[in-house]
Design an enzyme around this catalytic site. Structure first.
Site, PDB file in Angstrom:
ATOM      1  N   GLU A  63     -57.148  -2.167-110.718  1.00 63.17           N
ATOM      2  CA  GLU A  63     -56.657  -2.663-112.007  1.00 63.17           C
ATOM      3  C   GLU A  63     -57.254  -3.649-112.812  1.00 63.17           C
ATOM      4  OE1 GLU A  63     -54.671  -1.932-109.244  1.00 63.17           O
ATOM      5  OE2 GLU A  63     -53.630   0.059-109.852  1.00 63.17           O
ATOM      6  N   HIS A  86     -41.326  -0.930-107.794  1.00 63.20           N
ATOM      7  CA  HIS A  86     -41.485  -0.214-108.833  1.00 63.20           C
ATOM      8  C   HIS A  86     -40.808  -0.279-109.892  1.00 63.20           C
ATOM      9  CE1 HIS A  86     -44.352   2.159-106.115  1.00 63.20           C
ATOM     10  NE2 HIS A  86     -44.873   2.688-107.167  1.00 63.20           N
TER      11      HIS A  86
END
Ligand SMILES: Cc1ncc(C[n+]2csc(CCOP(=O)(O)OP(=O)(O)O)c2C)c(N)n1
Ligand SMILES: [Mg+2]
Lengths: 326, 335
Positions: free
Chosen positions: A60, A129
């Site tokens: 990322e 998450h």
């Protein structure tokens, strides 16, 4: 005017912007050949090729930096980070690099990148998450942060973000991609600043963004049954926050309820309260109320999860209490 | 290389050395604030590579030890010194400072403070080149300490995967501040680390500018011809401390420092030119005097006399001056 899913509105914006400018490209995990976790780039790998719709390895920070470096040469990358929780790995490139390069270079080098990433609490995804990290980006000089809550905004804000010369973080929501809404057929662009009154009312102003705007709309329905007329403001942009639209509404209702999906400490609700305090204090009948997530990592158990995050009932309840006691 | 070019190159290196030494003085006089990382000892790296690339055409990006890379890219040394003096005439308008020199016109895309942060940015410069279809390359200069960052591995992986036109130059000066190479990684040869990603790589003496140029020629040819990235490791040494707050002693032995001083890149090159008969001792002295004079007579006064930024412009350059595009005022039919 056609109905479109939120994800499809994003897909259309990607498609139009890729077609418009050969220096626009999209990069992210699984966005190319697999078509995108949220389908926001479905079919575009086939149409624009692997150099412009790029399946990135799970890196990322570095593919965000790749986007930033490319933007410094005139490209306009759209970077998808699969979950805002993973965007924390990219905060060096976003916050230390992209957000500061224009300034550090004395205005010479722009970084027109778009970072799209969904966050929020979906359904039992667990603590890692379910992050809501808007506070991280909305507190950073040099970034623009927007939160399209509806398909029309998702389409039109992404298009503007691509053309904008500043780094733009678009925070989406795991649980909104399948929302359907009106999206005009003709090409158009929405501003990356300015809140919107999405429901008019006269007794109280409900302020939120992204998922909390949907709670606020549902809460306004419930409140209407009890004879309370709630105005709902969808902030749409978290950086900068549009204090004027809030002020105009409070000049009418004199009462504010702020609903956010993030935790209260140093969260968006604190910033919104500060904006109200600084810009709207004399419009108020009493202190604004905030409805926020509990200060807890989001649990897996469904009952606990629901207890951790606000909803329409809680917004309606807090509003009734505010009106009853004021 | 023509004799005149060899003399010019030595002159540039001497100038860079004197420039950095003058920065140290200015720092002690508090004309320069913040952190200051100087380049003496490593000149053959920037000069050897950039001499063989195309300055102001190829992109260059680096870390915080960036004065000399900017100057060799074509940035006016006056604008560099003015930046260090925090003036509006500085190459980053006084907003950047020593570690954040920028000169977009000369394709110098910045100095960055975060160790390892420029790796992905360099990859992005190369991605931009790929999409724009030019024969530019991106050159990224970083220290060996940066190779212990995740960005190093992530970037090498993607660079080779997509065969992007980027040259990574590792200036291996054996230390990351006070921590030696041996004490920070079991793999001492940095070029071997990128071979794990199937990248072309080599290691060269970074004190001898001729050797650096020869290796750079090979590396640049590889990248410019579209064969993908290249990693060039240059063995070098910084003669000063890491920054102005580090003496450079303590963690390095006097013997080691002395050994490397004997391989000072400027004296190595000077002695070679003298041996080749294209430079005399006196001409070298003249060259050195000229460099110092230029700094004292032109560069320092320019920096001193330049205005500071206007305080009313404090928040300018945070975002685009023109809010139009962000507000969706798009020129239809345009880009
Ligand atoms: C991410 C990050 N961690 C730590 C530092 C502090 N720091 C600055 S320079 C440096 C050493 C870097 O060594 P190297 O990459 O070999 O470069 P050199 O200074 O030797 O040229 C460190 C640890 C930093 N600037 N950024
Ligand atoms: Mg080092």
């Amino acid at each position: 005017m056609a109905q479109a899913f939120y994800w499809d509105a994003l897909r259309r914006a990607h498609d139009e912007e890729l077609a418009n400018d050969p220096l626009v490209f999209a990069i992210g995990e699984d966005i190319g050949l697999p078509g995108g976790t949220y389908k926001a780039t479905q079919g575009l790998f086939e149409k624009y090729g692997e150099h412009r719709v790029i399946d990135a390895p799970i890196s990322e920070n570095s593919y965000t930096g790749l986007g930033t470096g490319a933007s410094m040469t005139g490209c306009r990358p759209i970077i998808e980070i699969m979950s805002v929780n993973f965007a924390l790995l990219a905060t060096d490139q976003i916050i230390n690099a992209a957000a500061k390069i224009r300034y550090m270079s004395g205005g010479q080098v722009a970084c027109p990148i778009v970072i799209r990433s969904p966050g929020g609490v979906a359904h039992q995804l667990g603590a890692q998450h379910s992050g809501r990290l808007e506070k991280v980006f909305a507190g950073t000089s040099g970034l623009r942060v927007v939160t399209p809550a509806f398909p029309a905004d998702a389409y039109a804000m992404l298009k503007t973000a691509v053309r904008c010369n500043d780094p733009v973080v678009i925070l989406e929501h795991e649980a909104i991609y399948n929302l359907k809404g009106e999206v005009p057929d003709e090409e158009h662009f929405a501003p990356l600043e300015g809140a919107q009154v999405v429901r008019e009312g006269s007794d109280v102003t409900l302020i939120g963004y992204l998922m909390s705007t949907h709670w606020n709309l549902a809460a306004a329905d419930k409140l209407a049954e009890a004879g309370i007329s709630a105005e709902v403001i969808d902030l749409r942009a978290l950086k900068p926050i549009d204090g004027e639209t809030i002020r105009a509404s409070l000049a009418k209702t004199h009462k504010a309820v702020i609903a956010t999906e993030d935790e209260a400490p140093v969260g968006m609700s604190a910033e919104i309260m500060a904006v109200i305090n600084e810009q709207c204090f004399f419009e108020l009948d009493g202190p604004p109320v905030r409805v926020t997530a509990e200060d807890v990592p989001v649990p897996y158990n469904e009952k606990l999860e629901r207890a951790a995050i606000p909803d329409a009932d809680r917004v309606a309840g807090a509003t009734r209490k505010l009106l009853g006691s004021s | 290389m023509e004799a005149a070019d060899r003399r010019r190159l030595l002159g540039e290196m001497v100038f860079a050395r004197r420039f950095e030494e003058r920065c140290a003085e200015a720092y002690h006089h508090r004309d320069i604030g913040g952190f200051l990382h100087l380049y003496p000892g490593q000149e053959a790296c920037a000069f050897g590579v950039q001499e063989r690339a195309r300055p102001a055409y190829d992109y260059v990006i680096t870390g915080y030890r960036d004065h000399v890379h900017a100057i060799k890219s074509g940035t006016d040394p006056k604008a560099v010194m003015a930046e260090l003096f925090a003036r509006e005439t500085g190459c980053s308008r006084g907003r950047g400072g020593s570690m954040h020199l920028f000169d977009a016109a000369n394709k110098f895309m910045g100095g960055y403070a975060l160790v390892g942060e420029p790796f992905p940015l360099a990859l992005g410069l190369a991605k931009g080149i790929q999409l724009q279809g030019t024969d530019q390359i991106a050159v990224c200069f970083l220290g060996e300490g940066a190779d212990n960052q995740g960005t190093f591995h992530e970037t090498m992986n993607m660079a080779q995967l997509w065969e992007l036109p980027v040259l990574f130059v590792c200036e291996n000066n054996l230390y990351a501040i006070g921590t030696s190479l041996e004490r920070s990684t079991p793999v001492h040869d940095q070029y071997k680390r990128v071979q794990a990603y199937a990248m072309e790589a080599s290691q060269t003496d970074g004190q001898d500018v001729d050797t650096v140029m020869a290796s750079a020629d090979q590396a640049i040819e590889h990248v410019r011809q579209g064969h993908g990235p290249y990693f060039l490791e240059l063995m070098t040494y910084r003669l000063r401390g890491h920054s102005m707050s580090d003496s450079g002693r303590g963690y390095r032995s006097e013997d080691e420092i002395k050994e490397w001083m004997e391989r000072d890149p400027i004296y190595l090159f000077r002695d070679r030119l003298i041996a080749e008969g294209i430079l005399t001792e006196a001409e070298f002295e003249e060259m050195d005097q000229g460099a110092q004079q230029r700094i004292d007579d032109e560069i320092i006064p320019f920096a001193e006399e330049s205005p500071e930024p206007d305080i009313n412009e404090l928040t300018r350059y945070v975002l685009d001056d023109d809010p139009g595009p962000a507000l969706g005022r798009v020129n239809e039919g345009g880009k």
